[in-house]
Motif scaffolding. Structure first.
Motif, mmCIF file in Angstrom:
data_model
loop_
_atom_site.group_PDB
_atom_site.id
_atom_site.type_symbol
_atom_site.label_atom_id
_atom_site.label_comp_id
_atom_site.label_asym_id
_atom_site.label_seq_id
_atom_site.Cartn_x
_atom_site.Cartn_y
_atom_site.Cartn_z
ATOM 1 N N VAL A 7 148.332 -24.670 108.478
ATOM 2 C CA VAL A 7 147.074 -24.810 109.216
ATOM 3 C C VAL A 7 147.172 -24.148 110.583
ATOM 4 N N ALA A 8 148.261 -24.412 111.298
ATOM 5 C CA ALA A 8 148.421 -23.817 112.625
ATOM 6 C C ALA A 8 148.541 -22.298 112.536
ATOM 7 N N ALA A 9 149.292 -21.807 111.536
ATOM 8 C CA ALA A 9 149.463 -20.356 111.380
ATOM 9 C C ALA A 9 148.140 -19.692 111.003
ATOM 10 N N TYR A 10 147.356 -20.348 110.155
ATOM 11 C CA TYR A 10 146.058 -19.783 109.753
ATOM 12 C C TYR A 10 145.112 -19.722 110.954
ATOM 13 N N ASP A 11 145.040 -20.812 111.711
ATOM 14 C CA ASP A 11 144.133 -20.838 112.861
ATOM 15 C C ASP A 11 144.537 -19.810 113.915
ATOM 16 N N LYS A 12 145.830 -19.597 114.072
ATOM 17 C CA LYS A 12 146.296 -18.583 115.025
ATOM 18 C C LYS A 12 145.848 -17.192 114.587
ATOM 19 N N ALA A 13 145.921 -16.928 113.274
ATOM 20 C CA ALA A 13 145.517 -15.613 112.764
ATOM 21 C C ALA A 13 144.005 -15.416 112.865
ATOM 22 N N ARG A 14 143.242 -16.457 112.574
ATOM 23 C CA ARG A 14 141.774 -16.281 112.560
ATOM 24 C C ARG A 14 141.208 -16.098 113.966
ATOM 25 N N ILE A 15 141.880 -16.646 114.963
ATOM 26 C CA ILE A 15 141.435 -16.452 116.347
ATOM 27 C C ILE A 15 141.483 -14.971 116.722
ATOM 28 N N GLN A 16 142.437 -14.257 116.120
ATOM 29 C CA GLN A 16 142.599 -12.831 116.415
ATOM 30 C C GLN A 16 141.778 -11.943 115.477
ATOM 31 N N ASP A 17 141.095 -12.557 114.508
ATOM 32 C CA ASP A 17 140.335 -11.795 113.529
ATOM 33 C C ASP A 17 138.887 -11.634 113.978
ATOM 34 N N ILE A 18 138.161 -10.771 113.258
ATOM 35 C CA ILE A 18 136.730 -10.585 113.514
ATOM 36 C C ILE A 18 135.970 -11.759 112.912
ATOM 37 N N PRO A 19 135.099 -12.436 113.651
ATOM 38 C CA PRO A 19 134.356 -13.582 113.116
ATOM 39 C C PRO A 19 133.565 -13.214 111.864
ATOM 40 N N GLY A 20 133.672 -14.063 110.842
ATOM 41 C CA GLY A 20 132.908 -13.863 109.620
ATOM 42 C C GLY A 20 133.523 -12.907 108.621
ATOM 43 N N ARG A 21 134.641 -12.276 108.961
ATOM 44 C CA ARG A 21 135.272 -11.350 108.025
ATOM 45 C C ARG A 21 135.802 -12.097 106.804
ATOM 46 N N ARG A 22 135.729 -11.461 105.623
ATOM 47 C CA ARG A 22 136.227 -12.081 104.403
ATOM 48 C C ARG A 22 137.748 -12.119 104.397
ATOM 49 N N VAL A 23 138.286 -13.262 104.005
ATOM 50 C CA VAL A 23 139.735 -13.437 103.866
ATOM 51 C C VAL A 23 139.988 -13.850 102.421
ATOM 52 N N ARG A 24 140.502 -12.936 101.616
ATOM 53 C CA ARG A 24 140.694 -13.197 100.185
ATOM 54 C C ARG A 24 142.143 -13.573 99.898
ATOM 55 N N TYR A 25 142.341 -14.764 99.375
ATOM 56 C CA TYR A 25 143.666 -15.204 98.919
ATOM 57 C C TYR A 25 143.776 -15.007 97.409
ATOM 58 N N ARG A 26 144.926 -14.501 96.991
ATOM 59 C CA ARG A 26 145.223 -14.318 95.574
ATOM 60 C C ARG A 26 146.371 -15.242 95.191
ATOM 61 N N GLY A 27 146.265 -15.835 94.007
ATOM 62 C CA GLY A 27 147.270 -16.793 93.597
ATOM 63 C C GLY A 27 147.997 -16.388 92.332
ATOM 64 N N SER A 28 149.306 -16.589 92.318
ATOM 65 C CA SER A 28 150.132 -16.386 91.131
ATOM 66 C C SER A 28 150.778 -17.711 90.758
ATOM 67 N N LEU A 29 150.902 -17.963 89.471
ATOM 68 C CA LEU A 29 151.467 -19.224 89.018
ATOM 69 C C LEU A 29 152.930 -19.354 89.430
ATOM 70 N N LEU A 30 153.301 -20.552 89.815
ATOM 71 C CA LEU A 30 154.675 -20.870 90.219
ATOM 72 C C LEU A 30 155.329 -21.676 89.104
ATOM 73 N N LEU A 31 156.454 -21.177 88.595
ATOM 74 C CA LEU A 31 157.183 -21.888 87.549
ATOM 75 C C LEU A 31 158.236 -22.796 88.175
ATOM 76 N N PRO A 32 158.635 -23.865 87.467
ATOM 77 C CA PRO A 32 159.665 -24.750 88.005
ATOM 78 C C PRO A 32 161.020 -24.051 88.045
ATOM 79 N N GLY A 33 161.908 -24.556 88.861
ATOM 80 C CA GLY A 33 163.235 -23.970 88.963
ATOM 81 C C GLY A 33 163.812 -24.165 90.341
ATOM 82 N N HIS A 34 164.778 -23.314 90.698
ATOM 83 C CA HIS A 34 165.462 -23.400 91.984
ATOM 84 C C HIS A 34 165.095 -22.207 92.849
ATOM 85 N N ASP A 35 165.024 -22.434 94.152
ATOM 86 C CA ASP A 35 164.750 -21.343 95.085
ATOM 87 C C ASP A 35 166.001 -20.481 95.257
#
Length: 215
Positions: A7-35
């Motif tokens: 949340v803090a990182a997102y708000d920091k980035a949006r303050i520096q962005d153009i108001p109203g600009r589209r921010v598209r997030y893409r998601g990939s499935l995460l499988l179980p396992g070890h990092d």
């Protein structure tokens, strides 16, 4: 694959962005396992499993052996200016086929001041590289949206996609367990690794307030 406060990182980035600009997030499935982290420090490569240095005889070492030259070459390009180390971070699936046992998600860099930068993995080195580049789901926000709202929506979509509540306990260890969310390239917005915990549990933790998806 822990991240600083989204949340803090997102708000920091949006303050520096153009108001109203589209921010598209893409998601990939995460499988179980070890990092797993494949970390290049100057000329030395370290392999870590859930933060612990790997023994040479561990299966992940064998799986990555043939790709290590290309991995070293790719990460070496990240070691510039004051960057001290760079790492490919992903997930090791111990129950999967040997060639598909490691799935990369991110590239992390750390500079001399200890600042860590994370970006989506975009190399073409390993058998599962193509999975990461595929857009499994996407969601649009506006740069005006607060980080708390964005995170709540991504949590909600993760639960809707994973169906954690409906999964039999016997298959939980084999089915996707969450979603890796990638921001637009070069946007400065943070990545997010969201594990599904079940819609009922999510509602309980949030006090019963659920965020509706935005498209």
């Amino acid at each position: 694959m822990d991240f600083p406060d989204f949340v803090a990182a997102y708000d920091k980035a949006r303050i520096q962005d153009i108001p109203g600009r589209r921010v598209r997030y893409r998601g990939s499935l995460l499988l179980p396992g070890h990092d797993v982290a494949i970390c290049l420090k100057q000329r030395r490569i370290e392999l870590r499993l859930d933060g612990t240095l790997l023994a040479e005889e561990h299966p992940v070492t064998k799986v990555l052996e043939d790709s290590m030259g290309n991995i070293r070459k790719a990460l070496s390009r990240k070691l510039r200016r004051n960057i001290l180390e760079a790492a490919i971070v992903g997930r090791w699936h111990p129950d999967g086929d040997e060639d598909c046992a490691f799935e990369p998600y991110f590239v992390r860099s750390r500079n001399a001041d200890g600042v860590v930068t994370t970006e989506p993995y975009r190399f073409k080195i390993l058998p599962l590289d193509s999975l990461n580049s595929a857009s499994r789901c996407r969601i649009d926000f506006a740069s005006d949206d607060p980080g708390s709202r964005v995170k709540a929506v991504l949590e909600n979509i993760t639960e809707l996609r994973i169906h954690f509540d409906e999964l039999p306990k016997s298959v939980v260890g084999f089915m996707p367990c969450g979603i890796v969310w990638y921001p637009p390239h070069g946007s400065g917005y943070p990545c997010l690794v969201e594990n599904a915990i079940g819609k009922m549990e999510r509602l309980r933790r949030s006090g019963g307030a659920a965020a509706s998806p935005m498209h």
